[in-house]
Design a protein around this motif. Structure first.
Motif, PDB file in Angstrom:
ATOM      1  N   THR A 111       0.853  -1.186   0.000  1.00 54.89           N
ATOM      2  CA  THR A 111       0.000   0.000   0.000  1.00 54.89           C
ATOM      3  C   THR A 111       0.890   1.237   0.000  1.00 54.89           C
ATOM      4  N   GLY A 112       0.263   2.388   0.068  1.00 56.35           N
ATOM      5  CA  GLY A 112       1.023   3.619   0.196  1.00 56.35           C
ATOM      6  C   GLY A 112       1.760   3.712   1.522  1.00 56.35           C
ATOM      7  N   MET A 113       1.305   2.954   2.506  1.00 56.27           N
ATOM      8  CA  MET A 113       1.945   2.951   3.829  1.00 56.27           C
ATOM      9  C   MET A 113       2.857   1.759   4.046  1.00 56.27           C
ATOM     10  N   ASN A 114       2.679   0.683   3.295  1.00 56.67           N
ATOM     11  CA  ASN A 114       3.460  -0.531   3.540  1.00 56.67           C
ATOM     12  C   ASN A 114       4.203  -0.994   2.294  1.00 56.67           C
ATOM     13  N   THR A 115       5.496  -1.233   2.487  1.00 52.12           N
ATOM     14  CA  THR A 115       6.350  -1.767   1.434  1.00 52.12           C
ATOM     15  C   THR A 115       6.796  -3.167   1.831  1.00 52.12           C
ATOM     16  N   PRO A 116       6.534  -4.180   1.015  1.00 51.13           N
ATOM     17  CA  PRO A 116       6.997  -5.525   1.334  1.00 51.13           C
ATOM     18  C   PRO A 116       8.526  -5.581   1.425  1.00 51.13           C
ATOM     19  N   PRO A 117       9.071  -6.426   2.298  1.00 45.77           N
ATOM     20  CA  PRO A 117      10.529  -6.493   2.485  1.00 45.77           C
ATOM     21  C   PRO A 117      11.300  -6.770   1.201  1.00 45.77           C
ATOM     22  N   ASP A 118      10.786  -7.637   0.322  1.00 47.32           N
ATOM     23  CA  ASP A 118      11.529  -7.947  -0.900  1.00 47.32           C
ATOM     24  C   ASP A 118      11.598  -6.741  -1.828  1.00 47.32           C
ATOM     25  N   VAL A 119      10.551  -5.930  -1.831  1.00 53.84           N
ATOM     26  CA  VAL A 119      10.558  -4.706  -2.632  1.00 53.84           C
ATOM     27  C   VAL A 119      11.571  -3.719  -2.067  1.00 53.84           C
ATOM     28  N   PHE A 120      11.560  -3.566  -0.752  1.00 52.70           N
ATOM     29  CA  PHE A 120      12.506  -2.663  -0.093  1.00 52.70           C
ATOM     30  C   PHE A 120      13.943  -3.119  -0.344  1.00 52.70           C
ATOM     31  N   ALA A 121      14.200  -4.414  -0.223  1.00 53.92           N
ATOM     32  CA  ALA A 121      15.545  -4.947  -0.437  1.00 53.92           C
ATOM     33  C   ALA A 121      16.011  -4.697  -1.869  1.00 53.92           C
ATOM     34  N   ALA A 122      15.123  -4.858  -2.836  1.00 55.60           N
ATOM     35  CA  ALA A 122      15.483  -4.627  -4.237  1.00 55.60           C
ATOM     36  C   ALA A 122      15.830  -3.156  -4.470  1.00 55.60           C
ATOM     37  N   GLN A 123      15.108  -2.255  -3.829  1.00 52.59           N
ATOM     38  CA  GLN A 123      15.390  -0.827  -3.973  1.00 52.59           C
ATOM     39  C   GLN A 123      16.761  -0.477  -3.393  1.00 52.59           C
ATOM     40  N   LEU A 124      17.084  -1.029  -2.225  1.00 53.29           N
ATOM     41  CA  LEU A 124      18.396  -0.762  -1.632  1.00 53.29           C
ATOM     42  C   LEU A 124      19.520  -1.343  -2.483  1.00 53.29           C
ATOM     43  N   ALA A 125      19.306  -2.536  -3.009  1.00 59.44           N
ATOM     44  CA  ALA A 125      20.327  -3.154  -3.852  1.00 59.44           C
ATOM     45  C   ALA A 125      20.576  -2.303  -5.094  1.00 59.44           C
ATOM     46  N   TRP A 126      19.510  -1.763  -5.689  1.00 66.56           N
ATOM     47  CA  TRP A 126      19.664  -0.911  -6.866  1.00 66.56           C
ATOM     48  C   TRP A 126      20.417   0.364  -6.512  1.00 66.56           C
ATOM     49  N   LEU A 127      20.059   0.998  -5.390  1.00 70.46           N
ATOM     50  CA  LEU A 127      20.746   2.217  -4.971  1.00 70.46           C
ATOM     51  C   LEU A 127      22.239   1.956  -4.765  1.00 70.46           C
ATOM     52  N   GLN A 128      22.546   0.854  -4.126  1.00 73.22           N
ATOM     53  CA  GLN A 128      23.939   0.504  -3.880  1.00 73.22           C
ATOM     54  C   GLN A 128      24.673   0.261  -5.197  1.00 73.22           C
ATOM     55  N   ALA A 129      24.020  -0.427  -6.124  1.00 73.29           N
ATOM     56  CA  ALA A 129      24.641  -0.712  -7.417  1.00 73.29           C
ATOM     57  C   ALA A 129      24.902   0.564  -8.217  1.00 73.29           C
ATOM     58  N   GLN A 130      24.087   1.595  -7.983  1.00 70.47           N
ATOM     59  CA  GLN A 130      24.273   2.876  -8.677  1.00 70.47           C
ATOM     60  C   GLN A 130      25.314   3.761  -8.006  1.00 70.47           C
ATOM     61  N   GLY A 131      25.873   3.291  -6.905  1.00 71.89           N
ATOM     62  CA  GLY A 131      26.915   4.055  -6.219  1.00 71.89           C
ATOM     63  C   GLY A 131      26.420   5.057  -5.212  1.00 71.89           C
ATOM     64  N   TYR A 132      25.143   4.965  -4.834  1.00 74.25           N
ATOM     65  CA  TYR A 132      24.631   5.886  -3.820  1.00 74.25           C
ATOM     66  C   TYR A 132      25.111   5.477  -2.430  1.00 74.25           C
ATOM     67  N   ARG A 133      25.356   6.472  -1.586  1.00 77.39           N
ATOM     68  CA  ARG A 133      25.842   6.250  -0.224  1.00 77.39           C
ATOM     69  C   ARG A 133      24.756   6.664   0.761  1.00 77.39           C
ATOM     70  N   PHE A 134      24.541   5.830   1.759  1.00 82.87           N
ATOM     71  CA  PHE A 134      23.447   6.017   2.714  1.00 82.87           C
ATOM     72  C   PHE A 134      23.897   6.864   3.904  1.00 82.87           C
ATOM     73  N   HIS A 135      23.066   7.831   4.266  1.00 81.80           N
ATOM     74  CA  HIS A 135      23.325   8.725   5.386  1.00 81.80           C
ATOM     75  C   HIS A 135      22.091   8.810   6.274  1.00 81.80           C
ATOM     76  N   THR A 136      22.299   9.230   7.517  1.00 83.10           N
ATOM     77  CA  THR A 136      21.161   9.675   8.315  1.00 83.10           C
ATOM     78  C   THR A 136      20.781  11.069   7.819  1.00 83.10           C
ATOM     79  N   VAL A 137      19.609  11.547   8.211  1.00 84.94           N
ATOM     80  CA  VAL A 137      19.197  12.886   7.790  1.00 84.94           C
ATOM     81  C   VAL A 137      20.160  13.940   8.322  1.00 84.94           C
ATOM     82  N   SER A 138      20.579  13.808   9.567  1.00 82.72           N
ATOM     83  CA  SER A 138      21.502  14.797  10.141  1.00 82.72           C
ATOM     84  C   SER A 138      22.820  14.821   9.384  1.00 82.72           C
ATOM     85  N   GLU A 139      23.320  13.658   8.992  1.00 80.29           N
ATOM     86  CA  GLU A 139      24.544  13.608   8.199  1.00 80.29           C
ATOM     87  C   GLU A 139      24.334  14.256   6.834  1.00 80.29           C
TER      88      GLU A 139
END
Length: 249
Positions: A49-77
């Protein structure tokens, strides 16, 4: 041209406009070195739903971001020295499934995130103090505040809004033992007055639900936009949203 041809042409144009609006492909992609903030809520193996993302979908999004060279930060960072290709993952409300399902995926990818807690939000299974402690000890999670009861701050008088904002800061600091400097407006609702109250309470940033990507979030630290996500997004839609700042699902 026959009436049927006119109708057919109109339907084709209408269908094309609807598709363009849904995919937002016509928007100009923002530069890759502009910081991105992604907004999530629940991560659970339930109906997307708009409020819930299944874990496999979330994992695929993170894997894609990592493959594109994006670096993860906290908001404060992200506000202080993000560098190129920076992204902040944000989770509103403090669902217990952020520990059960999102946290293992974050650890797998070494991905940092900011979780905004509404300590007394009703009607959800909330993160426990023990879960919060474990997530914080990992070094991956920043905990921010999201009001005490998850209320529309713009509908409250000044004293009530101040109590919700300052009260959530104190509650999160009591849970974590660390200063809480990041805030998220419940429902994304805010006004100039509530933004001023957030600043007055000692927060250094506040995120909204406005859908956009901006070159320097630190230039408007109390009205930071984010990219919203939807559990039914496929990777093509996710890439469009991530590059352009929004989608219409």
């Amino acid at each position: 041209m026959s009436m049927l041809a006119v109708i057919g042409s109109g339907l084709a144009v209408g269908g094309g406009l609807a598709l363009a609006n849904r995919w937002q492909w016509w928007r100009v992609p923002k530069p890759a070195d502009w910081p991105r903030l992604l907004m999530y809520h629940s991560i659970a193996p339930e109906a997307p739903t708009g409020m819930n993302t299944p874990p496999d979908v979330f994992a695929a999004q993170l894997a894609w971001l990592q493959a594109q060279g994006y670096r993860f930060h906290t908001v404060s960072e992200l506000l202080h020295n993000p560098g190129p290709k920076a992204v902040a993952l944000t989770f509103d409300d403090g669902f217990a499934n952020n520990y059960e399902h999102a946290f293992p995926i974050l650890r797998e990818h070494g991905a940092k995130a900011t979780v905004y807690l509404a300590p007394e939000i009703p009607e959800i299974d909330r993160l426990t103090p023990a879960q919060i402690a474990e997530m914080q000890a990992s070094g991956l999670i920043e905990f921010g505040a999201h009001s005490v009861h998850h209320v529309n701050l713009s509908k409250l008088d000044s004293d009530a809004a101040r109590a919700e904002i300052a009260g959530s800061k104190a509650a999160v600091e009591a849970l974590t033992g660390l200063p809480c400097t990041a805030f998220a407006y419940p429902f994304g609702r805010f006004s100039e007055e509530t933004a001023a109250l957030v600043r007055e309470a000692g927060f250094s940033s506040a995120v909204t639900t406005k859908k956009s990507i901006i070159p320097q979030p630190s230039a408007q630290p109390y009205t930071i936009p984010r990219i919203s996500t939807h559990g039914e997004m496929d990777m093509a839609q996710f890439r469009v949203a991530f590059s352009r700042g929004r989608y219409r699902f």
